[in-house]
Motif scaffolding. Structure first.
Motif, short mmCIF file in Angstrom:
data_model
loop_
_atom_site.label_atom_id
_atom_site.label_comp_id
_atom_site.label_asym_id
_atom_site.label_seq_id
_atom_site.Cartn_x
_atom_site.Cartn_y
_atom_site.Cartn_z
N SER A 37 26.96 47.86 36.42
CA SER A 37 27.70 47.37 35.25
C SER A 37 29.18 47.70 35.37
O SER A 37 30.05 46.85 35.13
CB SER A 37 27.12 47.98 33.98
OG SER A 37 27.87 47.59 32.86
N GLN A 38 29.49 48.93 35.76
CA GLN A 38 30.89 49.34 35.94
C GLN A 38 31.55 48.51 37.04
O GLN A 38 32.71 48.11 36.92
CB GLN A 38 30.98 50.82 36.27
CG GLN A 38 30.67 51.73 35.11
CD GLN A 38 30.71 53.21 35.50
OE1 GLN A 38 30.78 53.55 36.68
NE2 GLN A 38 30.64 54.08 34.50
N ASN A 39 30.82 48.27 38.11
CA ASN A 39 31.34 47.47 39.22
C ASN A 39 31.67 46.05 38.76
O ASN A 39 32.72 45.51 39.11
CB ASN A 39 30.33 47.45 40.37
CG ASN A 39 30.87 46.80 41.61
OD1 ASN A 39 32.01 47.02 41.99
ND2 ASN A 39 30.05 45.99 42.26
N ASN A 40 30.80 45.47 37.96
CA ASN A 40 31.04 44.13 37.44
C ASN A 40 32.27 44.10 36.53
O ASN A 40 33.07 43.16 36.58
CB ASN A 40 29.81 43.60 36.71
CG ASN A 40 28.69 43.24 37.67
OD1 ASN A 40 28.93 42.95 38.84
ND2 ASN A 40 27.47 43.27 37.17
N GLU A 41 32.43 45.15 35.71
CA GLU A 41 33.61 45.24 34.85
C GLU A 41 34.89 45.33 35.69
O GLU A 41 35.89 44.69 35.38
CB GLU A 41 33.50 46.45 33.92
CG GLU A 41 32.46 46.30 32.84
CD GLU A 41 32.27 47.58 32.02
OE1 GLU A 41 33.14 48.48 32.10
OE2 GLU A 41 31.26 47.67 31.31
N LEU A 42 34.84 46.14 36.74
CA LEU A 42 36.01 46.28 37.61
C LEU A 42 36.32 44.98 38.34
O LEU A 42 37.50 44.61 38.48
CB LEU A 42 35.79 47.41 38.63
CG LEU A 42 35.83 48.82 38.05
CD1 LEU A 42 35.40 49.84 39.10
CD2 LEU A 42 37.21 49.16 37.52
N LYS A 43 35.30 44.27 38.77
CA LYS A 43 35.52 42.97 39.41
C LYS A 43 36.21 42.01 38.45
O LYS A 43 37.12 41.27 38.83
CB LYS A 43 34.20 42.35 39.87
CG LYS A 43 33.62 42.97 41.12
CD LYS A 43 32.30 42.27 41.46
CE LYS A 43 31.62 42.86 42.65
NZ LYS A 43 30.34 42.17 42.93
N GLN A 44 35.78 42.04 37.18
CA GLN A 44 36.38 41.16 36.17
C GLN A 44 37.85 41.54 35.95
O GLN A 44 38.71 40.67 35.87
CB GLN A 44 35.61 41.26 34.86
CG GLN A 44 36.13 40.33 33.78
CD GLN A 44 35.31 40.41 32.50
OE1 GLN A 44 34.31 41.12 32.43
NE2 GLN A 44 35.72 39.70 31.49
N LYS A 45 38.15 42.83 35.87
CA LYS A 45 39.52 43.28 35.68
C LYS A 45 40.39 42.90 36.88
O LYS A 45 41.54 42.49 36.70
CB LYS A 45 39.56 44.79 35.44
CG LYS A 45 39.04 45.19 34.08
CD LYS A 45 39.08 46.68 33.86
CE LYS A 45 38.50 47.05 32.51
NZ LYS A 45 38.51 48.48 32.27
N ILE A 46 39.85 43.04 38.08
CA ILE A 46 40.58 42.65 39.28
C ILE A 46 40.89 41.16 39.24
O ILE A 46 42.01 40.74 39.54
CB ILE A 46 39.80 43.02 40.57
CG1 ILE A 46 39.80 44.53 40.77
CG2 ILE A 46 40.36 42.30 41.79
CD1 ILE A 46 38.85 45.02 41.84
N GLN A 47 39.90 40.36 38.85
CA GLN A 47 40.11 38.92 38.76
C GLN A 47 41.21 38.59 37.75
O GLN A 47 42.06 37.75 38.00
CB GLN A 47 38.81 38.21 38.38
CG GLN A 47 38.91 36.70 38.40
CD GLN A 47 39.22 36.16 39.79
OE1 GLN A 47 38.55 36.52 40.75
NE2 GLN A 47 40.23 35.33 39.91
N GLU A 48 41.20 39.28 36.60
CA GLU A 48 42.23 39.06 35.59
C GLU A 48 43.61 39.42 36.13
O GLU A 48 44.58 38.69 35.90
CB GLU A 48 41.92 39.88 34.33
CG GLU A 48 40.70 39.39 33.57
CD GLU A 48 40.27 40.35 32.45
OE1 GLU A 48 40.97 41.37 32.22
OE2 GLU A 48 39.23 40.08 31.83
N LEU A 49 43.71 40.54 36.84
CA LEU A 49 45.00 40.95 37.41
C LEU A 49 45.47 39.98 38.49
O LEU A 49 46.66 39.66 38.58
CB LEU A 49 44.90 42.37 37.98
CG LEU A 49 44.79 43.48 36.93
CD1 LEU A 49 44.49 44.82 37.61
CD2 LEU A 49 46.06 43.58 36.10
#
Length: 67
Positions: A37-49
């Motif tokens: 779950s944390q990994n998916n959240e980080l992937k989403q944040k990376i995509q946003e950045l």
């Protein structure tokens, strides 16, 4: 031929150890799910950045943002 029912008795020590392993497995599964779950959240944040960086580059006509 007649079928015979066989009862298998598990040593109490083994039962206890299997119980511990089952408990440990449940804990590890929960930890794994949390990390996924944390990994998916980080992937989403990376995509946003990445999207923000692309928008910045397109808007300013530069190859790198200035700090």
């Amino acid at each position: 031929m007649s079928e015979q029912k066989q009862t298998i008795s598990i040593d109490p020590y083994l039962q206890n150890e299997l119980g511990k392993l089952k408990y440990d497995n449940i804990i590890l599964k929960a930890q794994f799910d949390n990390v996924v779950s944390q990994n998916n959240e980080l992937k989403q944040k990376i995509q946003e950045l990445e999207n923000k960086l692309i928008e910045y580059k397109e808007g300013h006509g530069t190859s790198e943002p200035k700090n």
